[in-house]
Design a protein around this motif. Sequence first.
Motif, short mmCIF file in Angstrom:
data_model
loop_
_atom_site.label_atom_id
_atom_site.label_comp_id
_atom_site.label_asym_id
_atom_site.label_seq_id
_atom_site.Cartn_x
_atom_site.Cartn_y
_atom_site.Cartn_z
N ASP A 172 0.83 -1.20 0.00
CA ASP A 172 0.00 0.00 0.00
C ASP A 172 0.87 1.26 0.00
O ASP A 172 0.57 2.23 -0.69
CB ASP A 172 -0.92 -0.01 1.22
N TYR A 190 -2.08 9.34 1.50
CA TYR A 190 -2.68 8.72 2.68
C TYR A 190 -3.08 7.30 2.31
O TYR A 190 -3.90 7.09 1.43
CB TYR A 190 -3.91 9.50 3.15
N ASN A 191 -2.47 6.33 2.96
CA ASN A 191 -2.79 4.93 2.73
C ASN A 191 -3.10 4.28 4.08
O ASN A 191 -2.31 4.37 5.02
CB ASN A 191 -1.62 4.22 2.06
N LEU A 192 -4.24 3.62 4.14
CA LEU A 192 -4.71 3.03 5.39
C LEU A 192 -3.94 1.77 5.78
O LEU A 192 -4.00 1.35 6.93
CB LEU A 192 -6.21 2.72 5.28
N TYR A 248 -11.81 4.87 1.38
CA TYR A 248 -10.76 3.85 1.37
C TYR A 248 -10.92 3.01 0.13
O TYR A 248 -11.96 3.00 -0.52
CB TYR A 248 -10.85 2.96 2.61
N GLY A 297 -6.07 6.22 12.00
CA GLY A 297 -6.34 6.74 10.66
C GLY A 297 -6.81 8.17 10.68
O GLY A 297 -6.46 8.96 9.78
N ALA A 347 -15.56 2.48 1.89
CA ALA A 347 -15.00 2.20 0.56
C ALA A 347 -15.99 2.60 -0.52
O ALA A 347 -15.59 3.08 -1.59
CB ALA A 347 -14.64 0.74 0.44
N TYR A 370 -15.74 -1.76 7.00
CA TYR A 370 -15.11 -0.75 6.15
C TYR A 370 -15.79 -0.59 4.79
O TYR A 370 -15.45 0.34 4.05
CB TYR A 370 -13.63 -1.06 5.92
N ASP A 391 -8.19 -2.29 1.26
CA ASP A 391 -8.27 -2.12 2.71
C ASP A 391 -9.42 -2.94 3.29
O ASP A 391 -9.28 -3.56 4.34
CB ASP A 391 -8.49 -0.63 3.06
N SER A 428 -9.15 3.04 13.20
CA SER A 428 -9.95 4.26 13.02
C SER A 428 -9.35 5.43 13.77
O SER A 428 -9.27 6.55 13.24
CB SER A 428 -11.39 4.01 13.48
N GLN A 439 -9.05 8.42 -2.42
CA GLN A 439 -8.60 7.58 -3.54
C GLN A 439 -8.32 8.43 -4.78
O GLN A 439 -7.32 8.25 -5.46
CB GLN A 439 -9.65 6.52 -3.87
#
Length: 183
Positions: free
Chosen positions: A29, A163-165, A83, A114, A78, A74, A87, A111, A149
């Motif tokens: 990621d 920003y990548n979870l 996200y 994040g 998404a 999640y 993820d 969470s 995204q």
Amino acid sequence: MDEYLAYLTYPNLSKAICIIVTMIGMITDTKYGKIYNWLTFPSIILGWLLCLFFNGWSGLGYSIIATLVGIIIYLPLAIIGAYGMGDVKLMGAVGSICGTTFVLNVFLYTSCLGFFHALIVHFINYGSSAFMRALVSIKTGTFKNNTIQKENTNEATKNNIKYNLGLDIFIGVLIACWFCFTW
């Protein structure tokens, strides 16, 4: 040697596998901006097989339910683009491998992490105008169109920090390995 084999119980083995899987997810990621299906789907199946082996058919059922819980928590984020689906599938793998209680703990930690991670990235990328940009985006509803995204793949923001979870999920797994609340 026997004292080391005593640690190979299902909870310890599943946590070790979960740490490895989420670490690979974090690396891909961070490096490529994706958590790949070649990681998530085999990890989900591995979790099901481990639960079947250690706990029988009821363990398999429990693992399938935990997978669905990991995905469902999640999935709404998404769908709105907050996200990626990688993820979501990674959280399904976490549930598959370690169970419902564990995946809920990872969700809680991820969470919290994040939220602050996203704020830090936003302030690094936009400096003093970050707060006003966020406020205007929420007030006007443009946050629906300018998702994380889309911003990560936008040419105009290619020099920004992404920003990548995956990082937050990995750290959430590490924390949950030692501090797991029972519900």
